[in-house]
Design a protein around this motif. Sequence first.
Motif, PDB file in Angstrom:
ATOM      1  N   ILE A  18      10.765 -38.391  -4.880  1.00 13.64           N
ATOM      2  CA  ILE A  18      11.432 -38.784  -6.196  1.00 13.64           C
ATOM      3  C   ILE A  18      12.699 -38.324  -6.505  1.00 13.64           C
ATOM      4  CG2 ILE A  18      11.109 -38.388  -8.867  1.00 13.64           C
ATOM      5  CD1 ILE A  18       7.860 -38.749  -7.984  1.00 13.64           C
ATOM      6  N   LEU A  19      13.742 -38.899  -7.119  1.00 15.08           N
ATOM      7  CA  LEU A  19      15.118 -38.562  -7.142  1.00 15.08           C
ATOM      8  C   LEU A  19      15.026 -37.350  -8.354  1.00 15.08           C
ATOM      9  CD1 LEU A  19      17.531 -39.524  -5.768  1.00 15.08           C
ATOM     10  CD2 LEU A  19      18.222 -40.697  -8.099  1.00 15.08           C
ATOM     11  N   MET A  20      15.763 -36.585  -8.239  1.00 11.63           N
ATOM     12  CA  MET A  20      16.079 -35.336  -8.993  1.00 11.63           C
ATOM     13  C   MET A  20      17.200 -34.706  -8.980  1.00 11.63           C
ATOM     14  SD  MET A  20      13.718 -33.726 -10.864  1.00 11.63           S
ATOM     15  CE  MET A  20      12.215 -34.516 -10.456  1.00 11.63           C
ATOM     16  N   TYR A  21      17.590 -33.950 -10.067  1.00 14.51           N
ATOM     17  CA  TYR A  21      18.785 -33.160 -10.005  1.00 14.51           C
ATOM     18  C   TYR A  21      18.664 -32.136  -8.680  1.00 14.51           C
ATOM     19  CZ  TYR A  21      18.151 -34.819 -14.366  1.00 14.51           C
ATOM     20  OH  TYR A  21      18.064 -35.763 -15.439  1.00 14.51           O
ATOM     21  N   LYS A  22      19.934 -32.044  -8.127  1.00 16.28           N
ATOM     22  CA  LYS A  22      20.128 -31.241  -6.899  1.00 16.28           C
ATOM     23  C   LYS A  22      19.767 -29.777  -7.261  1.00 16.28           C
ATOM     24  CE  LYS A  22      22.717 -32.395  -3.069  1.00 16.28           C
ATOM     25  NZ  LYS A  22      24.088 -32.857  -2.645  1.00 16.28           N
ATOM     26  N   ASP A  23      20.293 -29.207  -8.547  1.00 13.23           N
ATOM     27  CA  ASP A  23      20.096 -28.014  -8.864  1.00 13.23           C
ATOM     28  C   ASP A  23      18.702 -27.692  -9.060  1.00 13.23           C
ATOM     29  OD1 ASP A  23      22.633 -26.749  -8.881  1.00 13.23           O
ATOM     30  OD2 ASP A  23      23.190 -28.088 -10.656  1.00 13.23           O
TER      31      ASP A  23
END
Length: 295
Positions: A18-23
């Motif tokens: 699932i796409l998520m913020y890198k941080d």
Amino acid sequence: MDPSKYDYRENFDKVHGILMYKDFVKYWDDVETFQARPDDIVIVTYPRSGTTWASEIIYLICKDGDVEKCNEDVIFNRIPFLECRKETFLNGVKQLNEMASPRILKTHLPRELLPASFWEKNCKIVYICRNAKDVAVSNYYFFQMINSYPDPGSFPEFVEEFMHGEVPYGSWFKHVISWWEERNNPHVLFILYEDMKEDIRKEVVKLIRFLGRKPSEELVEKIVQHTLFQEMKNNPCTNYTTVPDEIINQKVTPFIRKGITGDWKNHFTVALNERFDVHYEQQMNKCTLKFRTEI
Ligand code: A3P
């Protein structure tokens, strides 16, 4: 779509597909191993589904309608954002670990990514959802407001990404379906944004009962008045205006924006709407949850 214009790789990564913020992904172990407490209240939404509205309502319920307590601090300190992480200065897990009970927290995680501890401790979970078209519109503006997000391109380009789950937190369809499967779990309450818009008193009473309190008329009225759209839009404790422009640029569009059902009609062309409806049917045909796109 021009891929260079809409390059997610710089800002996003995948966690369990699932796409998520890198941080956020960088510190995912902290989220997965998060230790819930039995009296935690968890507010779950797909982004831009009414999280802030429901959060302020739930906070007030837990404070017996004491508006002063709401105004003591901004909403993101009173109700930490579990998976939120930006190096050392934003850390939802740390905020929660240091918080006295009872805690209220927010998360946008789909069912399968919610830390196991919340299920083991039988925490109360409120899932707020909103029709996909208005969520797409609201996310389109949100992308423009958050400085670390890529340019969402044109609205039809963004809708294409949204339909295929190529946005943070992945597919709206899968998110909603994953949580709808928990609808008979007595620890989970399902609330629809459109129902809140139509009859907020009814939904507030549902929430009060679910949280084990008495829905007195006085309490319901206080909550309804304090969480009116215009009140929350003007309130620095709920409107995110205290967050620096470098993070959330509200000069582009306000965080608490229009607050209506049916704004999608001002954004979808007839052709795009038809395309979306076909895709929607394919994704949702087995799901018994029905949304209203106008009220
Ligand atoms: P719009 O962009 O359609 O206006 P979240 O809190 O999950 O980010 O959701 C944001 C959406 O909820 C925005 O939708 C915002 O305007 C709306 N919203 C926030 N407070 C509200 C309120 N008190 N009443 C109705 N809608 C509200």
